[in-house]
Motif scaffolding. Structure first.
Motif, short mmCIF file in Angstrom:
data_model
loop_
_atom_site.label_atom_id
_atom_site.label_comp_id
_atom_site.label_asym_id
_atom_site.label_seq_id
_atom_site.Cartn_x
_atom_site.Cartn_y
_atom_site.Cartn_z
N ARG A 99 50.07 40.15 30.83
CA ARG A 99 49.65 39.23 31.16
C ARG A 99 50.55 37.79 31.02
O ARG A 99 50.33 36.72 31.69
CB ARG A 99 48.44 38.70 30.02
CG ARG A 99 48.97 38.93 28.58
CD ARG A 99 47.98 38.76 27.66
NE ARG A 99 48.26 38.71 26.46
CZ ARG A 99 47.50 38.88 25.20
NH1 ARG A 99 46.29 39.10 25.48
NH2 ARG A 99 48.08 38.69 24.14
N CYS A 224 43.77 36.47 48.11
CA CYS A 224 43.36 36.32 46.83
C CYS A 224 42.54 35.59 46.32
O CYS A 224 41.84 35.76 45.56
CB CYS A 224 44.91 36.29 46.01
SG CYS A 224 46.18 37.50 46.18
N TYR A 227 38.99 36.45 47.50
CA TYR A 227 38.37 37.46 46.52
C TYR A 227 37.97 37.06 45.41
O TYR A 227 36.73 37.27 44.90
CB TYR A 227 39.72 38.56 46.33
CG TYR A 227 39.31 39.85 45.49
CD1 TYR A 227 38.53 40.91 45.92
CD2 TYR A 227 39.34 39.77 44.23
CE1 TYR A 227 38.05 41.82 45.25
CE2 TYR A 227 38.94 40.70 43.20
CZ TYR A 227 38.09 41.81 43.79
OH TYR A 227 37.93 42.77 42.93
N MET A 228 38.61 36.13 44.74
CA MET A 228 38.24 35.23 43.50
C MET A 228 37.05 34.78 43.83
O MET A 228 36.25 34.81 42.91
CB MET A 228 39.34 34.66 42.98
CG MET A 228 40.81 35.24 42.44
SD MET A 228 41.83 34.11 42.01
CE MET A 228 41.08 33.24 40.82
N ASN A 231 33.98 37.36 44.46
CA ASN A 231 33.83 38.61 43.54
C ASN A 231 33.89 37.73 42.10
O ASN A 231 33.57 38.70 41.17
CB ASN A 231 34.62 39.67 43.64
CG ASN A 231 34.51 40.31 44.87
OD1 ASN A 231 33.71 41.08 45.21
ND2 ASN A 231 35.46 39.95 45.64
N SER A 234 36.47 38.09 36.99
CA SER A 234 36.27 38.96 36.03
C SER A 234 37.68 39.99 36.13
O SER A 234 38.27 40.21 34.98
CB SER A 234 35.04 40.08 36.35
OG SER A 234 35.23 40.63 37.67
N THR A 235 38.40 40.06 37.23
CA THR A 235 39.35 40.91 37.11
C THR A 235 40.69 40.13 36.76
O THR A 235 41.43 40.51 35.93
CB THR A 235 39.92 41.27 38.71
OG1 THR A 235 38.83 41.86 39.30
CG2 THR A 235 41.33 42.04 38.72
N LEU A 236 40.75 38.69 36.76
CA LEU A 236 41.46 37.80 36.26
C LEU A 236 41.33 37.84 34.73
O LEU A 236 42.38 37.89 34.09
CB LEU A 236 41.48 36.49 36.90
CG LEU A 236 42.46 35.41 36.17
CD1 LEU A 236 43.93 35.67 36.35
CD2 LEU A 236 42.10 34.17 36.83
N ALA A 238 40.18 40.15 33.00
CA ALA A 238 40.59 41.45 32.32
C ALA A 238 41.76 41.62 32.15
O ALA A 238 42.54 42.06 31.20
CB ALA A 238 39.82 42.50 33.17
N ASN A 239 42.70 41.02 33.07
CA ASN A 239 44.31 40.94 33.00
C ASN A 239 44.73 40.35 32.02
O ASN A 239 45.74 40.72 31.35
CB ASN A 239 44.77 40.71 34.56
CG ASN A 239 44.59 41.64 35.53
OD1 ASN A 239 44.60 42.98 35.44
ND2 ASN A 239 44.56 41.35 36.71
N THR A 242 44.24 41.73 28.41
CA THR A 242 44.86 43.08 28.39
C THR A 242 46.20 42.80 27.73
O THR A 242 47.13 41.96 28.06
CB THR A 242 45.19 43.86 29.50
OG1 THR A 242 43.84 44.01 30.27
CG2 THR A 242 46.02 45.22 29.40
#
Length: 290
Positions: A99, A224, A227-228, A231, A234-236, A238-239, A242
């Protein structure tokens, strides 16, 4: 020509002998006169000068103007290294940094801003081709210059291998039947042939590749962002949540080292200083930094 120079030197020595022999009330201004060449020596002098120093007839290379690249062509040559490395360095930095990868790239940008100031000053003081090797050769020992040149050459070779291998890994995701190893070897062989043909000297071809790199990064950024917004984040998140494979300090340190090694190309603008127009070097450093 040698005879003319010999006569001039002899007359000059005779005039000094006359001054040395002069004494008392002798007027030095009358003794010290401009040496005169004999008519034969003057004729030889003029003929030999016109024969050996005529730039149009005997030195055609001196009459030709050197290539002067503008800021766009000069930026494209070294900018291809940086933009090309951005396509694979992001994934390589994310492996050790996780990250903290954006922070590593930001630190590299700050470091290059300091390097830009020094590099610009040295480049203007010594506008000679050769990059780091030439600069160290004129400011340090020859051994240090050779050592830096060897490291630069190894860096270029390593960058070519890593770039080709990363590109073939991307291609393997689309075409699983392609072997990454032999495809990498084939790609390097193709670019070696292109280099032998002489495309390296064509700044217009470099500019075309530079535009393709810019368009690729623009498409990638727009995809990108799209997509953000479609959607969510959430993916950002989550990264971000981590944890890196090691502690935060070592993650930033290793990521910074990989990012600095991956973002090559900033130092290559000094390899063709003599081909750049006036004040172009400063503009190139500014463009590739941004």
């Amino acid at each position: 020509f040698e005879a003319a120079l010999g006569n001039r030197l002899a007359d000059h020595l005779r005039s000094h002998d006359q001054i040395a022999d002069a004494s008392g009330g002798t007027d030095a201004s009358a003794v010290l006169q401009q040496p005169q060449l004999s008519p034969q020596a003057s004729e030889v002098d003029t003929d030999m000068l016109s024969q050996h120093f005529s730039p149009q007839e005997h030195h055609p290379l001196q009459a030709q103007k050197p290539i002067q690249l503008n800021q766009y062509l000069a930026t494209a040559i070294c900018g291809n290294d940086i933009l090309g490395s951005c396509l694979y360095a992001a994934g390589l930095v994310a492996v050790p940094a996780g990250r903290w990868a954006p922070v590593c790239f930001f630190l590299v940008a700050l470091f290059l801003s300091l390097f830009r100031i020094i590099y610009e000053e040295v480049g203007h003081a010594l506008p000679i081709n050769g990059g780091t090797y030439t600069l160290l050769l004129n400011s340090s020992s020859k051994r240090a210059a050779v050592f830096a040149g060897s490291l630069t050459l190894l860096s270029y070779v390593a960058t070519a291998v890593v770039s080709a291998n990363s590109a073939m890994h991307y291609l393997h995701e689309l075409l699983s039947g392609i072997g990454v190893y032999w495809a990498t070897v084939a790609l390097l062989f193709i670019f070696a042939l292109v280099n032998l043909v002489g495309i390296r000297e064509s700044a217009y071809n470099a500019l075309a590749i530079f535009v393709i790199h810019l368009l690729t990064l623009i498409v990638y950024t727009v995809s990108c962002l799209t997509y953000m917004f479609e959607n969510g984040f959430s993916t950002l998140w989550a990264n971000i949540m981590t944890s890196p494979p090691q502690n935060d300090f070592m993650a930033i340190f290793c990521g910074f080292a990989v990012a600095l090694m991956g973002l090559t190309g900033y130092e290559t603008c000094g390899n063709y200083l003599e081909s750049q127009g006036p004040k172009v070097f400063s503009q190139v450093l500014r463009n590739i930094w941004w």
